[in-house]
Write a protein that holds these residues in place. Structure first.
Motif, PDB file in Angstrom:
ATOM      1  N   PRO A  16      98.542  31.487  31.662  1.00  0.00           N
ATOM      2  CA  PRO A  16      98.665  32.904  32.007  1.00  0.00           C
ATOM      3  C   PRO A  16      98.906  33.101  33.500  1.00  0.00           C
ATOM      4  CG  PRO A  16      96.365  32.349  31.722  1.00  0.00           C
ATOM      5  CD  PRO A  16      97.158  31.108  31.384  1.00  0.00           C
ATOM      6  N   SER A  17      99.304  34.313  33.860  1.00  0.00           N
ATOM      7  CA  SER A  17      99.512  34.654  35.270  1.00  0.00           C
ATOM      8  C   SER A  17      98.674  35.876  35.617  1.00  0.00           C
ATOM      9  CB  SER A  17     100.988  34.912  35.540  1.00  0.00           C
ATOM     10  OG  SER A  17     101.440  35.984  34.744  1.00  0.00           O
ATOM     11  N   LEU A  18      98.459  36.086  36.896  1.00  0.00           N
ATOM     12  CA  LEU A  18      97.685  37.221  37.393  1.00  0.00           C
ATOM     13  C   LEU A  18      98.617  38.333  37.838  1.00  0.00           C
ATOM     14  CD1 LEU A  18      95.160  35.190  39.571  1.00  0.00           C
ATOM     15  CD2 LEU A  18      94.816  36.034  37.241  1.00  0.00           C
ATOM     16  N   ALA A  19      98.123  39.561  37.824  1.00  0.00           N
ATOM     17  CA  ALA A  19      98.930  40.698  38.285  1.00  0.00           C
ATOM     18  C   ALA A  19      99.374  40.459  39.715  1.00  0.00           C
ATOM     19  CB  ALA A  19      98.111  41.975  38.199  1.00  0.00           C
ATOM     20  N   ALA A  62     104.028  43.508  37.597  1.00  0.00           N
ATOM     21  CA  ALA A  62     103.104  44.507  38.126  1.00  0.00           C
ATOM     22  C   ALA A  62     102.055  44.845  37.074  1.00  0.00           C
ATOM     23  CB  ALA A  62     103.878  45.757  38.524  1.00  0.00           C
ATOM     24  N   GLY A  63     100.919  45.311  37.516  1.00  0.00           N
ATOM     25  CA  GLY A  63      99.873  45.736  36.592  1.00  0.00           C
ATOM     26  C   GLY A  63      99.166  44.562  35.952  1.00  0.00           C
ATOM     27  N   SER A  64      98.164  44.874  35.179  1.00  0.00           N
ATOM     28  CA  SER A  64      97.391  43.824  34.515  1.00  0.00           C
ATOM     29  C   SER A  64      97.381  44.062  33.019  1.00  0.00           C
ATOM     30  CB  SER A  64      95.962  43.812  35.068  1.00  0.00           C
ATOM     31  OG  SER A  64      95.343  45.057  34.815  1.00  0.00           O
ATOM     32  N   GLY A  65      96.829  43.120  32.293  1.00  0.00           N
ATOM     33  CA  GLY A  65      96.729  43.244  30.843  1.00  0.00           C
ATOM     34  C   GLY A  65      97.787  42.433  30.134  1.00  0.00           C
TER      35      GLY A  65
END
Length: 85
Positions: A16-19, A62-65
């Motif tokens: 996974p990657s981070l925002a 951009a953003g998270s989730g």
């Protein structure tokens, strides 16, 4: 005219990657030439040309989730369009 069916796969690095983190999206198409659209849901993140059987897009999400990322091969005169799962 009839065009051949092809399949498209998408990988994301890192995953996974981070925002806000830089991400490399790579589409692999079984056959064809032309362009791949990289999408996040209904939004187009960008386009990249196939080189060999791969197209790569460097982007920042951009953003998270959770995301719904797909690669959509646009097809060419011989091969029909396809979308990654």
């Amino acid at each position: 005219f009839v065009r051949f069916a092809v399949s498209t796969a998408l990988t994301s690095t890192p995953n996974p990657s981070l925002a806000g983190q830089a991400v490399t999206l790579t589409a692999t198409v079984t056959a064809g030439t032309g362009t791949v659209a990289f999408e996040d849901g209904d939004a187009v993140l960008g386009y990249a040309a196939l080189v060999g059987n791969q197209a790569t897009l460097f982007t920042t999400l951009a953003g998270s989730g959770a995301r719904s990322l797909t690669a959509r091969y646009l097809g060419d005169s011989t091969n029909g369009p396809s979308r990654s799962p």
